[in-house]
Design an enzyme around this catalytic site. Structure first.
Site, mmCIF file in Angstrom:
data_model
loop_
_atom_site.group_PDB
_atom_site.id
_atom_site.type_symbol
_atom_site.label_atom_id
_atom_site.label_comp_id
_atom_site.label_asym_id
_atom_site.label_seq_id
_atom_site.Cartn_x
_atom_site.Cartn_y
_atom_site.Cartn_z
ATOM 1 N N ASP A 47 40.137 69.663 -26.288
ATOM 2 C CA ASP A 47 40.978 68.896 -26.955
ATOM 3 C C ASP A 47 42.051 68.577 -25.996
ATOM 4 O O ASP A 47 42.222 69.142 -24.970
ATOM 5 C CB ASP A 47 41.665 69.815 -28.083
ATOM 6 C CG ASP A 47 42.510 68.713 -28.996
ATOM 7 O OD1 ASP A 47 42.826 67.677 -28.677
ATOM 8 O OD2 ASP A 47 42.693 69.200 -30.276
HETATM 9 C C1 NOJ Z 1 44.811 66.115 -30.145
HETATM 10 C C2 NOJ Z 1 44.000 66.279 -31.435
HETATM 11 O O1 NOJ Z 1 44.119 67.653 -31.556
HETATM 12 C C3 NOJ Z 1 42.525 65.928 -31.134
HETATM 13 O O2 NOJ Z 1 41.948 65.959 -32.614
HETATM 14 C C4 NOJ Z 1 42.727 64.458 -30.623
HETATM 15 O O3 NOJ Z 1 41.481 63.808 -30.485
HETATM 16 C C5 NOJ Z 1 43.548 64.439 -29.269
HETATM 17 N N1 NOJ Z 1 44.809 64.938 -29.332
HETATM 18 C C6 NOJ Z 1 43.420 62.791 -28.657
HETATM 19 O O4 NOJ Z 1 44.498 62.194 -29.485
#
Ligand code: NOJ
Length: 832
Positions: free
Chosen positions: A246
């Site tokens: 993530d």
């Molecule tokens: C953080 C989020 O938790 C995740 O789901 C997402 O894909 C990424 N940011 C990118 O935006």
């Protein structure tokens, strides 16, 4: 399927054999926040024609661009209990991502699963049950990938609340004490039977990528948890694709590489955007040159990143002809090449390609309609008909009209209008929104009714007067939540409570006092407290709708007026008391590394209510219809005799390590030429001359205890195939029943199969969902609903022997209309 991956691996290996160390590293490391058109961009390998790969949110539509469909949320999909429609939504999502030039779509979300009713991101997933989440997650993956886009299933695992997911997120709010992210402490049985379960389904469906979560799992960060990534995911569940962090969830360089992380996004550390500092990039290059990280691990990362493009039939390895045609960082058509950095020449940034289609519209609207759950319809006041004396309609509530700030509100953080989604990275820029008022008014006018509307939610003088005049009032209320990086009205992602927002309770009470036929539409991201008014006589009907996307109002009006017969089912339990839900951890005064013990174990949602005999307000799987269904003729047919234990899986194929392992000449890793002008903040894989000179001085790395890079000869007993031991997917029984539409309206019916397992070895919940089938019937028509019971559906996870076991004993099968309303039941006896 596994054969397909073998072939893909062979092809990927051949490509990786041709790559230099820096080229391989380039695939593994994001180029940095904003350093490329997408929310995540890998480096490229121009020599082999591989462009930067584009990773883009998200699960409900393409994020940060225009001319795309805002689809109903995952939770709305869960409410439909319709697998076929879910697959089609996956296809529509995949098609739109593909038209925008996205290579890897960040979705679906199958974690959080919804352990905590107020959890900020529950609405992204398909509901609070592993079986439902797994079946619909898998159907979504299939749909996306059938359109040539790789699906990235998120978030592995335990991200059940937003508070404290990441150090540094809300330091100004007193969270600066936080030293390590919240640790989700999950027991082995719950891990297998609840939290990993849906991931297994998506892996079996061929998911090319999985995103590891921000939180810690059992006190090790998810993205450097070797037990989670190397063992559970890659060995036991046989995952062949790549694990991407993530955004900023990577905390160590070497450890995360050894633990099984394959790609880091967006490249740099959390909230150190534009710094150009990465835990990988040049440091990964260095770690391979100084032989801390075996090159075989780097090869494995690169192969895993390329293999999904070669394994998924509809996919191909992108080339320079398949680039994104939008920028996540500006909506202008032209601008500097790196808008976020304000750097570079002026170039075209957005082509404003219209990715929408009739196909998308139909799917989005059908799901929105099918998602609506009819909770109460006393006196059959719905569907609304002029013939019943309804001539004057009032529409009220914040959710009925547009938000004063408009529809495009960034990441959907505006919450004073129609709820199309929660907020955060899964939100989509609405192309437009059909509001409930707009759609209701249109239908009412067609029938010659008079319609009024008020957006007043704090002052009641006018509202009272309008309610008194109306034959029927429709009040649209709700609550929102979202991702932890956005705070709305004091809610840091998670909701602070389960109350209705925008003064919903008071508004309903006022209106119901004046209008004898008050209909409430609860449009919310999850469970809300409806106890203040649900039993009021004048509240004659109540609908629940999860976030429905751009057609929210259209779908609500279609159901209210009977153009669509509600067939949605609650994908979570609506409790009577807040104390029946698991609370969000919000206090870190005692600990700077908060511990979230998943004490509910396998007793998630309805399983808990059933176990403790707690009467919910509305149970999981509940939902009424305008028509009436009757069930009969239950048949249970054994397809294959069950065996207590799984057969041993086949041995692994030998590892082909033909990739060059020679790391002799670090000069190969230098910047391509001396006058190379780096883009500020951009992450390159290259080393500087100084780095090279000091390589030999690097100290020996102390490997974690027990670290062994060699592949074992055979998988664990629970493993051996995509999603686990292939025999887990053997069909053991076929169950079917006859459903008849005994009422006046055509409509859809969701037959649900729950199983009560014996407690021979271990106790289990009174009922667990193990099948659902939706049929549509004309009045008087009958159809059979069918369910396949797989080996895994009858298993418990035995933590002691680390295997799936079918216990001997009696299994009771319930074909039901909800988790509590049994229509037919039968038994299976499994002897020793
Ligand atoms: C953080 C989020 O938790 C995740 O789901 C997402 O894909 C990424 N940011 C990118 O935006």
């Amino acid at each position: 399927m596994d054969r397909i991956w073998q072939k893909a691996y062979d092809k990927a290996r051949k490509l990786v054999e041709k790559m230099s160390i820096t080229e391989k590293v380039n695939l593994t490391t994001g180029t940095g926040w904003g350093s490329g058109p997408c929310i995540g961009n890998t480096g490229s390998v121009p020599r082999l024609g591989i462009p930067e790969l584009c990773l883009q949110d998200g699960p409900n539509g393409v994020r940060f661009t225009d001319f795309v469909t805002h689809f109903p949320s995952g939770l709305a999909v869960g409410s439909t209990f319709n697998k076929g429609l879910t697959y089609l939504r996956g296809k529509a999502l995949g098609r739109e991502h593909s038209k925008k030039g996205v290579h890897i779509m960040l979705g679906p979300t199958v974690g959080p699963i919804g352990l905590k009713a107020a959890g900020g991101r529950n609405w992204e997933g398909f509901g609070t049950d592993p079986y439902l989440q797994g079946v619909l997650g898998a159907a979504t993956v299939e749909g996306i990938q059938d359109e040539g886009v790789i699906s990235c299933v998120r978030h592995l695992v335990g991200n059940e609340q937003e508070h404290f997911r990441q150090v540094g997120e809300w330091d100004d709010e007193g969270w600066d004490k936080l030293r390590r992210s919240l640790s989700a402490n999950i027991g082995d049985r719950a891990m297998h039977e609840v939290y990993l379960w849906p991931f297994a389904d998506t892996i079996r469906a061929g998911a090319g990528s999985i995103m590891c979560a921000y939180n810690q799992l059992n006190n090790t960060y998810a993205c450097e948890n070797s037990y989670l990534l190397n063992y559970l995911l890659k060995e036991e569940l046989g995952f062949q694709g790549f694990v991407v962090s993530d955004w900023g969830a990577q905390h160590t360089g070497v450890y995360s590489a050894l633990a099984g992380l394959d790609m880091t996004m967006p490249g740099e550390l959390f909230d150190d955007w534009l710094s150009g500092k990465s835990l990988w990039g040049p440091l990964l290059t260095r770690a391979v040159y100084n032989q801390t990280i075996p090159q075989s691990r780097l090869n494995d990362m690169a192969i895993r990143i390329l293999a999904p493009f070669l394994a998924v039939e509809a996919c191909f390895l992108p080339t320079d002809d398949d680039l994104p045609n939008f920028s996540s960082w500006t909506h202008h058509t032209f601008g500097q090449q790196y808008p976020y950095q304000h750097y570079g020449p002026i170039k075209q940034q957005n082509w404003h390609v219209d990715a929408r289609s009739k196909f998308s519209d139909d799917i989005a609207l059908n799901i929105a309609r099918e998602a609506i759950v009819l909770l109460k319809n006393d006196g059959h006041n719905l569907p609304i008909a002029k013939a019943d004396g309804i001539r004057r309609i009032l529409v009220a509530g914040a959710g009925a009209g547009p938000d004063p700030k408009g529809f495009k509100c960034k990441d959907q953080r505006c919450v004073e209008g129609t709820l199309t989604s929660g907020w955060g990275s899964a939100a989509v820029t609405n192309p437009y929104v059909v509001t409930p008022f707009e759609a209701i008014a249109e239908k009412a006018r067609e029938q010659g009714m008079v319609v009024d509307y008020t957006s007043d939610v704090w002052e009641f003088e006018n509202v009272d007067e309008l309610s008194d005049y109306a034959d029927m009032a429709i009040v649209v209320v709700g609550a929102s939540s979202g991702e932890g990086y956005i705070e709305v009205d004091g809610n840091f992602g998670d909701r602070n409570n389960l109350s209705l927002w925008n003064n919903g309770d008071e508004l309903i009470c006022h209106i119901a006092e004046g209008c004898r036929k008050t209909v409430v539409v609860v449009n919310s991201v999850g469970p809300v407290n409806i106890e203040k008014w649900i039993e009021m006589d004048n509240v004659v009907a109540v609908l629940y709708a999860a976030p429905l996307g751009q057609f929210a109002g259209q779908a609500i009006a279609d159901v209210l007026f009977g153009d669509a017969n509600p067939s949605g089912k609650l994908p979570f339990t609506l409790a009577r008391k807040k104390s029946h839900y698991v609370p969000i951890i919000t206090d870190i005064s005692e600990r700077d590394d908060p511990q979230d013990n998943f004490d509910r174990d396998i007793y998630l949602d309805y399983r808990f209510f059933d176990k403790h005999n707690i009467r919910p307000r509305y149970e999981f799987g509940y939902g009424l219809s305008y028509t009436n269904f009757v069930l009969c003729d239950l048949k249970i047919v054994e397809v294959c005799p069950p065996s207590e234990y799984l057969p041993y899986p086949e041995e692994y194929l030998p590892v082909y390590n033909t990739c060059e392992d020679d790391v002799c000449d670090p000069e190969d890793a230098l910047f391509p030429h001396e006058d190379f002008a780096p883009v500020p903040g951009f992450i390159y894989p290259y080393l500087y001359n100084d780095n090279i000179r000091s390589l030999e001085e690097d100290e020996c790395f102390e490997y974690p205890k027990g670290y062994n890079p060699d592949q074992p000869a055979s998988p664990p007993l629970a493993g051996g195939g995509l999603g686990g031991n292939p025999a887990l997917w053997d069909v053991l029984y076929e169950v079917s029943a006859e459903v008849k539409n005994d009422g006046k309206y055509k409509g859809g019916y969701v037959a649900q199969l729950y199983i009560e397992l014996p407690s021979t070895l271990l106790p289990s919940p009174p009922k667990i969902l193990r099948g659902f089938d939706k049929v549509f019937l004309e009045p008087g028509e009958s159809k059979r609903v069918t369910f396949e019971i797989l080996h895994r559906d009858l298993c418990i996870w035995d933590t002691l022997s680390q295997q799936w076991i079918i216990q001997t004993g009696t299994y009771t099968l319930y074909v039901s209309s909800s988790s509590r309303k049994v229509e037919l039941s039968g038994e299976i006896d499994i002897g020793c």
